[in-house]
Design a protein around this motif. Sequence first.
Motif, PDB file in Angstrom:
ATOM      1  N   ILE A   1       0.826  -1.204   0.000  1.00 27.45           N
ATOM      2  CA  ILE A   1       0.000   0.000   0.000  1.00 27.45           C
ATOM      3  C   ILE A   1       0.865   1.260   0.000  1.00 27.45           C
ATOM      4  CG2 ILE A   1      -0.186   0.210   2.521  1.00 27.45           C
ATOM      5  CD1 ILE A   1      -3.111   0.996   2.139  1.00 27.45           C
ATOM      6  N   LEU A   2       2.100   1.121   0.496  1.00 27.20           N
ATOM      7  CA  LEU A   2       2.998   2.275   0.575  1.00 27.20           C
ATOM      8  C   LEU A   2       3.538   2.678  -0.795  1.00 27.20           C
ATOM      9  CD1 LEU A   2       4.975   1.307   3.805  1.00 27.20           C
ATOM     10  CD2 LEU A   2       3.138   2.977   3.579  1.00 27.20           C
ATOM     11  N   LYS A   3       3.375   1.786  -1.783  1.00 30.21           N
ATOM     12  CA  LYS A   3       3.829   2.133  -3.136  1.00 30.21           C
ATOM     13  C   LYS A   3       3.075   3.336  -3.686  1.00 30.21           C
ATOM     14  CE  LYS A   3       5.352  -2.517  -4.434  1.00 30.21           C
ATOM     15  NZ  LYS A   3       5.158  -3.662  -5.363  1.00 30.21           N
ATOM     16  N   LYS A   4       1.896   3.575  -3.139  1.00 29.73           N
ATOM     17  CA  LYS A   4       1.084   4.700  -3.614  1.00 29.73           C
ATOM     18  C   LYS A   4       1.650   6.049  -3.183  1.00 29.73           C
ATOM     19  CE  LYS A   4      -3.157   1.916  -3.606  1.00 29.73           C
ATOM     20  NZ  LYS A   4      -4.539   1.765  -3.079  1.00 29.73           N
ATOM     21  N   VAL A   5       2.565   6.036  -2.216  1.00 30.80           N
ATOM     22  CA  VAL A   5       3.142   7.304  -1.740  1.00 30.80           C
ATOM     23  C   VAL A   5       4.661   7.315  -1.916  1.00 30.80           C
ATOM     24  CG1 VAL A   5       1.306   7.866  -0.126  1.00 30.80           C
ATOM     25  CG2 VAL A   5       3.168   6.368   0.619  1.00 30.80           C
ATOM     26  N   THR A   6       5.151   6.552  -2.907  1.00 30.31           N
ATOM     27  CA  THR A   6       6.602   6.493  -3.117  1.00 30.31           C
ATOM     28  C   THR A   6       7.187   7.845  -3.522  1.00 30.31           C
ATOM     29  OG1 THR A   6       6.143   5.697  -5.369  1.00 30.31           O
ATOM     30  CG2 THR A   6       6.710   4.048  -3.709  1.00 30.31           C
ATOM     31  N   PHE A   7       6.393   8.657  -4.208  1.00 31.12           N
ATOM     32  CA  PHE A   7       6.909   9.970  -4.606  1.00 31.12           C
ATOM     33  C   PHE A   7       7.268  10.800  -3.375  1.00 31.12           C
ATOM     34  CE2 PHE A   7       6.057  14.518  -5.276  1.00 31.12           C
ATOM     35  CZ  PHE A   7       7.060  14.794  -6.187  1.00 31.12           C
ATOM     36  N   MET A   8       6.387  10.804  -2.378  1.00 36.62           N
ATOM     37  CA  MET A   8       6.678  11.554  -1.155  1.00 36.62           C
ATOM     38  C   MET A   8       7.864  10.946  -0.419  1.00 36.62           C
ATOM     39  SD  MET A   8       4.922  14.240  -0.929  1.00 36.62           S
ATOM     40  CE  MET A   8       5.456  14.657   0.737  1.00 36.62           C
ATOM     41  N   GLY A   9       8.009   9.629  -0.531  1.00 37.30           N
ATOM     42  CA  GLY A   9       9.169   8.992   0.094  1.00 37.30           C
ATOM     43  C   GLY A   9      10.470   9.459  -0.539  1.00 37.30           C
ATOM     44  N   ARG A  10      10.453   9.679  -1.835  1.00 35.40           N
ATOM     45  CA  ARG A  10      11.666  10.102  -2.542  1.00 35.40           C
ATOM     46  C   ARG A  10      12.091  11.517  -2.155  1.00 35.40           C
ATOM     47  NH1 ARG A  10      11.094   9.290  -8.800  1.00 35.40           N
ATOM     48  NH2 ARG A  10      13.334   9.785  -8.675  1.00 35.40           N
TER      49      ARG A  10
END
Length: 250
Positions: free
Chosen positions: A180-189
């Motif tokens: 589910i965290l793949k949906k917020v990978t941009f913010m992780g980057r």
Amino acid sequence: MAFIVVWRLKPKMFVFLVLSILISTIGWFFPSFPQFIAGYASGWIFWLSGLLLAWKVKPSSQMELSCPLISYILLFHATNHFLTGKSILIGLGFNNSFASFVNFSDLTILPICILIICEITQRYFDGFIYLRLICFLIPIFHIIWLIANGSVLQDPQSLVASLFTITAIILIKYETSVNILKKVTFMGRISYAFYLLHMPIAILMHKYFPWQGTGFSFSLGLLIWLCITILLSSFLELVMQPKIKQYYLN
């Protein structure tokens, strides 16, 4: 930029970590010590812990992964709101009213941070089960201490943290796929730059934003703050960092 230097030179991480802990400790017990240096050292402890996991612990080969992610997130917020480290230090007579925003007392949230990262990245090591136990025991013991002092209902922040802890225990068997965290990978980057910039930009917005005092002006200011912070964070993390990293590689 300093992170890139460490990543490139690969110094002896144990020595580097101990040095950061030492500076963080000195910063709390000796308020005359430059607090911004102690604050950065405290933050580096968290970053170095993640780097050590990446370098020293191999990820599991398990394809599908789930963990009690909601429970862990609640546990993080509970530990963070309790301010357990600060409470212990003040209780022992060691207060530091000049401490940086991130400081030695924040190390009580380090275990739950490591636990979440380990679960998400599937990096497990000997003693992992004890790490998990410690993450639950820290807020549980804090609740016991509050009850013993009859103050668990006196502070709204402690009350909310207690409810978070209880809910985390109840949901320990409820597992969520980490996909589910793949949906917020941009913010992780861009998360680290976002972390560095969000507060200075918020302060500037609060000080200089021309329209204030209404719900609409607050919503507009919030939207502008979010856009500016994301744009600058994206520039630093996705444009500047790769260029600097490439320079070191060459």
